[in-house]
Design an enzyme around this catalytic site. Structure first.
Site, PDB file in Angstrom:
ATOM      1  N   ASN A 219       0.700   1.075  17.068  1.00 24.50           N
ATOM      2  CA  ASN A 219       1.060   2.434  16.611  1.00 24.50           C
ATOM      3  C   ASN A 219      -0.149   3.236  16.156  1.00 24.50           C
ATOM      4  O   ASN A 219      -0.076   4.464  16.032  1.00 24.50           O
ATOM      5  CB  ASN A 219       2.131   2.383  15.499  1.00 24.50           C
ATOM      6  CG  ASN A 219       1.669   1.603  14.277  1.00 24.50           C
ATOM      7  OD1 ASN A 219       0.540   1.096  14.247  1.00 24.50           O
ATOM      8  ND2 ASN A 219       2.536   1.494  13.288  1.00 24.50           N
TER       9      ASN A 219
ATOM     10  N   GLU B 241      -1.304  -2.508  15.594  1.00 21.90           N
ATOM     11  CA  GLU B 241      -0.447  -1.956  14.537  1.00 21.90           C
ATOM     12  C   GLU B 241      -1.337  -1.654  13.339  1.00 21.90           C
ATOM     13  O   GLU B 241      -2.309  -2.367  13.073  1.00 21.90           O
ATOM     14  CB  GLU B 241       0.628  -3.012  14.191  1.00 21.90           C
ATOM     15  CG  GLU B 241       1.537  -2.666  13.042  1.00 21.90           C
ATOM     16  CD  GLU B 241       0.894  -2.941  11.706  1.00 21.90           C
ATOM     17  OE1 GLU B 241       0.115  -3.906  11.614  1.00 21.90           O
ATOM     18  OE2 GLU B 241       1.150  -2.187  10.757  1.00 21.90           O
ATOM     19  N   PHE B 242      -0.989  -0.684  12.498  1.00 25.83           N
ATOM     20  CA  PHE B 242      -1.875  -0.158  11.462  1.00 25.83           C
ATOM     21  C   PHE B 242      -2.352  -1.225  10.463  1.00 25.83           C
ATOM     22  O   PHE B 242      -3.535  -1.298  10.147  1.00 25.83           O
ATOM     23  CB  PHE B 242      -1.181   0.971  10.695  1.00 25.83           C
ATOM     24  CG  PHE B 242      -2.008   1.532   9.575  1.00 25.83           C
ATOM     25  CD1 PHE B 242      -1.777   1.130   8.264  1.00 25.83           C
ATOM     26  CD2 PHE B 242      -3.038   2.436   9.822  1.00 25.83           C
ATOM     27  CE1 PHE B 242      -2.554   1.637   7.224  1.00 25.83           C
ATOM     28  CE2 PHE B 242      -3.819   2.948   8.792  1.00 25.83           C
ATOM     29  CZ  PHE B 242      -3.575   2.533   7.490  1.00 25.83           C
ATOM     30  N   ASN B 243      -1.452  -2.047   9.908  1.00 24.59           N
ATOM     31  CA  ASN B 243      -1.874  -3.016   8.884  1.00 24.59           C
ATOM     32  C   ASN B 243      -2.890  -4.007   9.443  1.00 24.59           C
ATOM     33  O   ASN B 243      -3.844  -4.387   8.775  1.00 24.59           O
ATOM     34  CB  ASN B 243      -0.663  -3.774   8.324  1.00 24.59           C
ATOM     35  CG  ASN B 243       0.191  -2.909   7.435  1.00 24.59           C
ATOM     36  OD1 ASN B 243      -0.273  -1.899   6.900  1.00 24.59           O
ATOM     37  ND2 ASN B 243       1.457  -3.283   7.291  1.00 24.59           N
TER      38      ASN B 243
ATOM     39  N   ASN C 238      -2.499   2.688   3.524  1.00 23.97           N
ATOM     40  CA  ASN C 238      -1.910   4.013   3.818  1.00 23.97           C
ATOM     41  C   ASN C 238      -2.694   5.115   3.117  1.00 23.97           C
ATOM     42  O   ASN C 238      -2.747   6.261   3.578  1.00 23.97           O
ATOM     43  CB  ASN C 238      -0.464   4.076   3.333  1.00 23.97           C
ATOM     44  CG  ASN C 238       0.463   3.311   4.226  1.00 23.97           C
ATOM     45  OD1 ASN C 238       0.267   3.255   5.440  1.00 23.97           O
ATOM     46  ND2 ASN C 238       1.467   2.663   3.643  1.00 23.97           N
TER      47      ASN C 238
ATOM     48  N   THR D  89       2.895  -6.036   2.660  1.00 23.70           N
ATOM     49  CA  THR D  89       3.356  -4.921   3.494  1.00 23.70           C
ATOM     50  C   THR D  89       2.232  -3.918   3.754  1.00 23.70           C
ATOM     51  O   THR D  89       2.497  -2.750   4.059  1.00 23.70           O
ATOM     52  CB  THR D  89       4.551  -4.203   2.836  1.00 23.70           C
ATOM     53  OG1 THR D  89       4.117  -3.658   1.572  1.00 23.70           O
ATOM     54  CG2 THR D  89       5.714  -5.153   2.622  1.00 23.70           C
TER      55      THR D  89
ATOM     56  N   HIS E 223       9.668   0.237   8.095  1.00 18.81           N
ATOM     57  CA  HIS E 223       9.033  -1.062   8.357  1.00 18.81           C
ATOM     58  C   HIS E 223       9.127  -2.068   7.198  1.00 18.81           C
ATOM     59  O   HIS E 223       9.694  -3.134   7.333  1.00 18.81           O
ATOM     60  CB  HIS E 223       7.535  -0.868   8.645  1.00 18.81           C
ATOM     61  CG  HIS E 223       7.194   0.132   9.682  1.00 18.81           C
ATOM     62  ND1 HIS E 223       7.230  -0.127  11.047  1.00 18.81           N
ATOM     63  CD2 HIS E 223       6.774   1.414   9.558  1.00 18.81           C
ATOM     64  CE1 HIS E 223       6.837   0.952  11.707  1.00 18.81           C
ATOM     65  NE2 HIS E 223       6.567   1.893  10.832  1.00 18.81           N
ATOM     66  N   ASP E 224       8.528  -1.747   6.071  1.00 17.77           N
ATOM     67  CA  ASP E 224       8.160  -2.750   5.072  1.00 17.77           C
ATOM     68  C   ASP E 224       9.314  -3.508   4.409  1.00 17.77           C
ATOM     69  O   ASP E 224       9.210  -4.723   4.191  1.00 17.77           O
ATOM     70  CB  ASP E 224       7.280  -2.103   3.996  1.00 17.77           C
ATOM     71  CG  ASP E 224       5.921  -1.711   4.555  1.00 17.77           C
ATOM     72  OD1 ASP E 224       5.295  -0.807   3.972  1.00 17.77           O
ATOM     73  OD2 ASP E 224       5.495  -2.299   5.557  1.00 17.77           O
TER      74      ASP E 224
ATOM     75  N   ASP F 196       7.411   3.550   3.073  1.00 15.62           N
ATOM     76  CA  ASP F 196       8.243   2.376   3.328  1.00 15.62           C
ATOM     77  C   ASP F 196       7.936   1.246   2.352  1.00 15.62           C
ATOM     78  O   ASP F 196       8.829   0.447   2.019  1.00 15.62           O
ATOM     79  CB  ASP F 196       8.135   1.925   4.785  1.00 15.62           C
ATOM     80  CG  ASP F 196       6.699   1.748   5.261  1.00 15.62           C
ATOM     81  OD1 ASP F 196       5.793   2.413   4.735  1.00 15.62           O
ATOM     82  OD2 ASP F 196       6.478   0.916   6.150  1.00 15.62           O
ATOM     83  N   ASP F 197       6.693   1.220   1.853  1.00 16.78           N
ATOM     84  CA  ASP F 197       6.367   0.250   0.799  1.00 16.78           C
ATOM     85  C   ASP F 197       7.209   0.499  -0.456  1.00 16.78           C
ATOM     86  O   ASP F 197       7.622  -0.436  -1.135  1.00 16.78           O
ATOM     87  CB  ASP F 197       4.888   0.347   0.409  1.00 16.78           C
ATOM     88  CG  ASP F 197       3.940   0.121   1.564  1.00 16.78           C
ATOM     89  OD1 ASP F 197       3.761   1.034   2.378  1.00 16.78           O
ATOM     90  OD2 ASP F 197       3.386  -0.997   1.653  1.00 16.78           O
TER      91      ASP F 197
ATOM     92  N   ASP G  42       0.847  -1.202   0.000  1.00 20.55           N
ATOM     93  CA  ASP G  42       0.000   0.000   0.000  1.00 20.55           C
ATOM     94  C   ASP G  42       0.887   1.259   0.000  1.00 20.55           C
ATOM     95  O   ASP G  42       0.869   2.051   0.947  1.00 20.55           O
ATOM     96  CB  ASP G  42      -0.962   0.002   1.194  1.00 20.55           C
ATOM     97  CG  ASP G  42      -0.253  -0.006   2.551  1.00 20.55           C
ATOM     98  OD1 ASP G  42      -0.871   0.464   3.540  1.00 20.55           O
ATOM     99  OD2 ASP G  42       0.917  -0.438   2.631  1.00 20.55           O
TER     100      ASP G  42
END
Ligand code: RIB
Ligand code: CA
Length: 310
Positions: free
Chosen positions: A158, A164-166, A39, A124, A239-240, A14-15, A10
């Site tokens: 987060n 966590e968002f995902n 995102n 991701t 992150h990703d 970071d993706d 997404d």
């Protein structure tokens, strides 16, 4: 032999680096990119995937849009981190690659059917596309080597105190993929918060000296600025690409076999990942969960991959 990979993402700052690592590393054969609402809206994340692949000179990798919303819940893009267009900061060059006419689920199907070997799915973003694939083509799961997901955490969240968002965006999808029996590896915030975008990291990426690196530095600087405002972290975690790094060089990321469950119903904890590291629940292990990363090895891998791009 390079490992065949489908990257579901997404983009997202970071993706973008996950795409570049997957395309630039010699141990990865990036066969397809699928996009999902997360995102940003699906329109933005798909456009952004086209932008960052074209900019890096990545050719011949089909990009298909998937789900524009989670399976049950409403999409709530992370504008505070990624901006209104999900790739805030730099002016975006016009994409040079068109989206594939197939849907994400169709592209995953065709990629698996044509691979001649098992394919790793690296995800991701929210797991909506992968859950839809599991539900649509249960007879093809044997063609997937494993699912490696950047999501969740063995600790705090987060987007809420515990999620966590995902995972928070689509916990039902995460539960479906986890429950499918596919080999599943989770790389959570407890690990990704170790790969921080320090001034030295920004300088290292910038020193690569190509177009991708220059654009990447703008993404890093924007991501750091929003992470400080939104998360109180002046050096954001990238992150990703850690999920891609685990596939490219398994030795870079330490994992443990453990019990993972997704909280779907908690008033305050919906989207939390319950990781039973001590085995207190006496449930059978069902996932590999990341517990550590070779930080220097990770940055070196990413630097080398970007160097291989335009
Ligand atoms: O919580 C971090 C995850 O959420 C990353 O994948 C980032 O891109 C956002 O999607
Ligand atoms: Ca992401």
């Amino acid at each position: 032999m390079p490992k065949p990979v489908i990257l579901d993402c997404d983009p997202g700052h970071d993706d973008a680096f996950a795409i570049w690592l997957a395309a630039g590393d010699p141990e990865i054969d990036l066969r397809a990119i699928t996009t999902v609402g997360g995102n940003g809206t699906l329109t933005h994340t798909t456009y952004n995937a086209r932008v960052v692949t074209g900019l890096a000179g990545i050719a011949g990798v089909p990009i298909s849009p998937g789900a524009d919303s989670p399976m049950v819940r409403l999409l709530s893009p992370a504008e505070g981190i990624h901006g209104a267009n999900a790739l805030g900061g730099p002016e975006l060059p016009a994409p040079t690659v068109a989206a594939d006419p197939r849907t994400a689920v169709e592209l995953i199907r065709d990629t698996l059917d044509g691979a001649g070997e098992e394919v790793t799915i690296v995800a991701t973003g929210p797991l909506t596309n992968i859950a839809m694939f599991v539900r649509t083509y249960p007879d093809r799961l044997s063609r997937i080597k494993e699912v490696v997901w950047m999501g969740g955490s063995t600790g705090r969240g987060n987007i809420t105190p515990y999620a966590e968002f995902n995972c928070w965006t689509d916990p039902e999808a995460a539960a479906i993929v986890l429950g499918s029996g596919l080999p599943f590896t989770m790389i959570g915030l407890n690990v990704t918060h170790q790969v921080l975008i320090t001034p030295e990291v920004v300088a290292r990426i910038g020193a690569v000296g190509n177009r991708t690196a220059a654009f990447g530095v703008e993404l890093l600087n924007y991501f750091n600025s929003t992470y400080e405002t939104d998360q109180g972290m002046p050096e954001g975690p990238l992150h990703d690409p850690v999920a891609v790094a685990l596939v490219a060089r398994p030795g870079l990321v330490t994992t443990v076999r453990t019990r993972l469950d997704i909280e779907l119903h908690g008033t305050e904890t919906a989207g939390a990942t319950s990781v039973d590291l001590l085995g207190k629940l006496r449930r059978p292990p069902n996932a590999s969960v990341a517990t550590g990363v070779d930080v220097e090895g990770f940055w070196r891998l990413l630097e080398d991959a970007i160097r291989a791009l335009s």
